[in-house]
Design an enzyme around this catalytic site. Structure first.
Site, PDB file in Angstrom:
ATOM      1  N   ASP A 182       0.854  -1.181   0.000  1.00 35.26           N
ATOM      2  CA  ASP A 182       0.000   0.000   0.000  1.00 35.26           C
ATOM      3  C   ASP A 182       0.895   1.238   0.000  1.00 35.26           C
ATOM      4  O   ASP A 182       2.109   1.148   0.204  1.00 35.26           O
ATOM      5  CB  ASP A 182      -0.951  -0.027   1.205  1.00 35.26           C
ATOM      6  CG  ASP A 182      -2.191   0.829   0.947  1.00 35.26           C
ATOM      7  OD1 ASP A 182      -2.163   1.644   0.007  1.00 35.26           O
ATOM      8  OD2 ASP A 182      -3.177   0.696   1.684  1.00 35.26           O
TER       9      ASP A 182
HETATM   10  C1  BGC Z   1      -5.020   3.170   0.269  1.00 31.71           C
HETATM   11  C2  BGC Z   1      -5.269   2.095  -0.758  1.00 31.71           C
HETATM   12  C3  BGC Z   1      -5.214   2.684  -2.145  1.00 31.71           C
HETATM   13  C4  BGC Z   1      -3.881   3.374  -2.324  1.00 31.71           C
HETATM   14  C5  BGC Z   1      -3.702   3.980  -3.707  1.00 31.71           C
HETATM   15  C6  BGC Z   1      -3.772   3.979  -0.035  1.00 31.71           C
HETATM   16  O1  BGC Z   1      -3.611   5.058   0.820  1.00 31.71           O
HETATM   17  O2  BGC Z   1      -4.918   2.569   1.551  1.00 31.71           O
HETATM   18  O3  BGC Z   1      -6.510   1.481  -0.516  1.00 31.71           O
HETATM   19  O4  BGC Z   1      -5.400   1.671  -3.093  1.00 31.71           O
HETATM   20  O5  BGC Z   1      -3.763   4.414  -1.373  1.00 31.71           O
HETATM   21  O6  BGC Z   1      -4.568   5.036  -3.896  1.00 31.71           O
END
Ligand code: BGC
Length: 717
Positions: A251
């Site tokens: 993530d």
């Molecule tokens: C979130 C994810 C997301 C990623 C990309 C992160 O902060 O936890 O769910 O896919 O950002 O946007």
């Protein structure tokens, strides 16, 4: 099986080229993006047009030594151009084929613009509505979440990832992210193997079984080990036990976050920990920020394995052979069929929480519309890219549909503010009307990532507004637009009807006017008070369940119809200052039709363990008749109660459901096959986890909501 092309490419890549394939950079500026791709970047988060995406692919294909095309990732969470209801609302449809169709539509729109991968679905089971991200998932129930997650994966990916309308699904966030302490986003999770296996891992197992191409690691720790460094779960369970051959994506900055987690001394340590644990693609660019001297931190075999996984995904997507999309075929505006699908989903997602007969509205002469959503055009919900078009307002739609009615708007309050004068003005206007529709809720900024709340009531002065208009004695309909269960205890008994419309407003007016008969069901319990959270219907029974005079112990706990006055024993599990159970339980919802359920029947009263192990099933069925004068949908839910097991079982557990439209006087027999999967559970000890079915008596509760089930007993011998 790794292909000859991938094996050959890996054998020819330099360490730096390999590292490039293992990173995705988040929303780079166009100029920076081209430079990063020339340097060898393998994946990009890139919410842009097909022309811009093709241009970037061209840099990868034509200007890099090996010409490896890019993975293009995006958070296509509930639609790209056609914005569907938020995932929590999609769960409320109890309609997996519809969820699959919405995902297929999102995939077609996204792929037509050049995206190849979405960071969706979120299958984090959560029993804590303080956590803002519940809006992105499918609620509190393991079976519903697993079913909807599988449907979304199928919708995004289809049978062939290289087809023009397919994108790779990323199931997230692995794992137990939905159980943060205190409901605070990113917070620590301490989940036992028992809870992990029986609750949090199940929906991921289902999505992996359905062929999900990628899995995203979560931000939380599990028992002290951050998931980005969790070898036991990422490699041990996901890759080795489940045989997941796809890509584990980190993530955003999850690897860098290992430093503030205090398990890594420096960035090199963090990268080493993450790759040793089983990460394949890092999100943020940490490996490239390492000192070149530190690049050897990633074990060479692990590095090659990660690169091979990424290249295999690109191959499955067909981008080696067809890196560019047809710019003329880009879908930039939803067509009529797409809009109709989203609208149908919004209609099926609405949950009528209560109704004294005020709904559907009966052509009122004077109608007051109040509350911050009355004239708002922001009904899209959290997590939309910049592509979605705003919807119309409820006020405009009501005026158009009720030409004979005087539709007045007195806003009353904003989401967070509102003066006594504004509230008094709404109250005065209410007194001149036949019915009041109060449109309240949470703005989308209060839900989603980093949007936890400690108070689950309507924000600002919205409750004051409801109470003020309710005090007039005029029938009050409350329309809720929110992305999480709310605490409604302080006003619910003062109003005539409450419609939960989620952040999915398209169908509100259809439901208010009766053109749509609502039949959505709650995917998460609505607590009576934030002090009950976390809350779910499938809790274990305690050794001292609070009992209600004259009823069976375990049954009363999850339903919540009874107050402490009726509670029999002092030393039982309850709050002294709250009624038992939630305000509205999981699965709750009513509608404009009425249904009669006959007693449920089993195809056979017993089944042996041997038969179950061999794949044998039995059928539980119930005959349901529509007793109303209009068509309506019934949602039949089947819950299992295991009377005695070697671990404390949940009081009830959803194992099957079906939603179907019945015409007036129509009768239908709903049938459900039950086998090992439905009757078993995970037994865990320190070292092993085994899925078992134990002999004994099982009570199957079948009905339209938890409150109205009828039971039949099954013996497993
Ligand atoms: C979130 C994810 C997301 C990623 C990309 C992160 O902060 O936890 O769910 O896919 O950002 O946007």
């Amino acid at each position: 099986m790794t292909s000859a092309r991938v094996i050959d490419l890996v054998s020819r890549m330099t360490p730096d080229e390999k590292l490039g394939q293992l990173q995705i950079i988040f929303r780079p500026r166009p100029d920076d993006a081209a430079a990063l791709v020339r340097r060898g970047l393998g994946a990009v988060f890139w919410p842009r047009s097909s022309a811009a995406t093709n241009a970037l692919q061209r840099v990868a294909v034509e200007e890099t030594r090996l010409g490896i095309p890019l993975l293009v990732g995006l958070d296509v969470v509930h639609g790209q151009r056609t914005i569907a209801p938020v995932p929590l609302a999609q769960a409320a449809t109890f309609d997996p084929p519809l969820v699959e169709a919405l995902a297929a539509l999102a995939a077609a729109e996204a792929r037509s613009g050049g995206a190849t991968m979405t960071f969706s679905p979120m299958v984090d089971v959560s029993r804590d509505p303080r956590w803002g991200r519940v809006v992105e998932g499918f609620g509190e129930d393991v079976h519903l979440t697993a079913t909807m997650g599988r449907a979304m994966v199928r919708g995004y990916q289809g049978d062939d990832l290289s087809a023009p309308g397919a994108i790779a699904a990323t199931v997230k966030h692995f794992v137990a992210y939905g159980q943060p302490e205190g409901g605070r986003d990113y917070n620590a999770v301490d989940a036992s193997p028992h809870r992990l296996r029986n609750v949090h891992l199940e929906s991921f197992r289902a999505a992996v079984d359905a062929g999900a191409a990628a899995v995203m690691a979560s931000f939380n720790t599990v028992a002290g080990v951050p998931m980005h460094a969790n070898h036991t779960l990422l490699t041990g369970v996901l890759k080795e036990e489940w045989g997941f051959a796809g890509v584990v994506v980190g993530d955003a900055d999850g690897v860098r976050n290992l430093l503030p987690h205090r398990v890594a001394a420096d960035l090199a340590d963090a990268v080493r920990l993450a790759y040793d644990a089983g990460l394949d693609i890092e999100m943020g660019g940490a490996p490239w920020d390492l000192d070149p001297a530190d690049l050897a931190v990633i074990d060479p075999a692990r590095l090659d394995d990660a690169v091979a996984r990424v290249l295999s995904l690109k191959e499955a997507l067909g981008v080696f052979d067809t890196p560019y999309v047809d710019e003329h075929a880009e879908i930039t505006t939803p067509d009529a069929a797409s809009r109709a699908l989203a609208r149908r989903a919004a209609a099926r997602a609405t949950v009528l929480l209560r109704n004294d007969g005020t709904l559907p509205l009966k052509a009122p002469r004077h109608l007051l519309l109040t509350g911050p959503y009355a004239e708002s055009t922001d009904h899209l919900g959290a997590w939309t890219q910049s592509f979605g078009a705003p919807a119309g307002s409820i006020a405009d739609a009501l005026r158009e549909r009720l030409p004979q009615t005087e539709v007045r708007v007195a806003g009353g309050t904003g989401f967070f503010d509102g003066s006594d004068d504004d509230i008094s003005a709404a109250r005065a206007a209410a007194q001149e009307c036949d019915v009041v529709v109060v449109c309240v809720g949470e703005p989308s900024t209060l839900t989603g990532e980093a949007a936890s709340r400690s108070d689950l009531r309507l924000p600002g002065r919205q409750e004051d507004l409801i109470r003020a208009v309710a005090g007039t004695g005029i029938p009050i309909v409350v329309v809720l637009e929110n992305g999480r269960p709310l605490v409604v205890a302080d006003w619910i008994d003062d109003v005539s009807a409450v419609l939960e419309a989620w952040q999915a407003a398209a169908a509100i007016v259809d439901v208010l006017l009766g053109a749509v008969n609502p039949a959505g069901r709650l995917p998460m319990s609505f607590p009576r008070s934030v002090g009950q959270v976390p809350i779910d219907y499938a809790h274990e029974t305690t050794g001292r369940p609070a009992t209600v005079r004259g009823s069976l112990a375990a049954e009363s706990q999850d339903i919540g119809l009874h107050g402490p006055d009726n509670v029999q024993e002092k030393f039982t599990s309850k709050y002294l200052d709250l009624d038992l159970g939630p305000q509205f339980a999981f699965g709750h919802g009513t509608g404009y039709a009425t249904f009669a359920h006959a007693a449920p029947q089993l195809s056979r009263p017993t089944i042996t363990l041997g038969e179950l192990e061999a794949g044998g099933t039995l059928t539980v069925s119930v005959e349901v008749a529509n007793t109303a004068e209009r068509a309506g949908d019934e949602v039949v839910q089947v819950y299992v109660e295991d009377l005695v097991a070697s671990i404390a079982p949940p009081v009830r557990r959803l194992v099957a459901f079906d939603r179907r439209t019945l015409d007036p006087d129509e009768t239908h027999r709903f049938s459900f096959a039950l086998g090992r999967e439905q009757l078993g559970f995970w037994l865990t000890d320190a070292a092993t986890a085994r899925f078992v079915v134990e002999p004994g008596v099982f009570r199957l509760h079948v009905g339209s909501t938890l409150e109205s089930t009828q039971a039949v007993e099954l013996v497993v011998e």
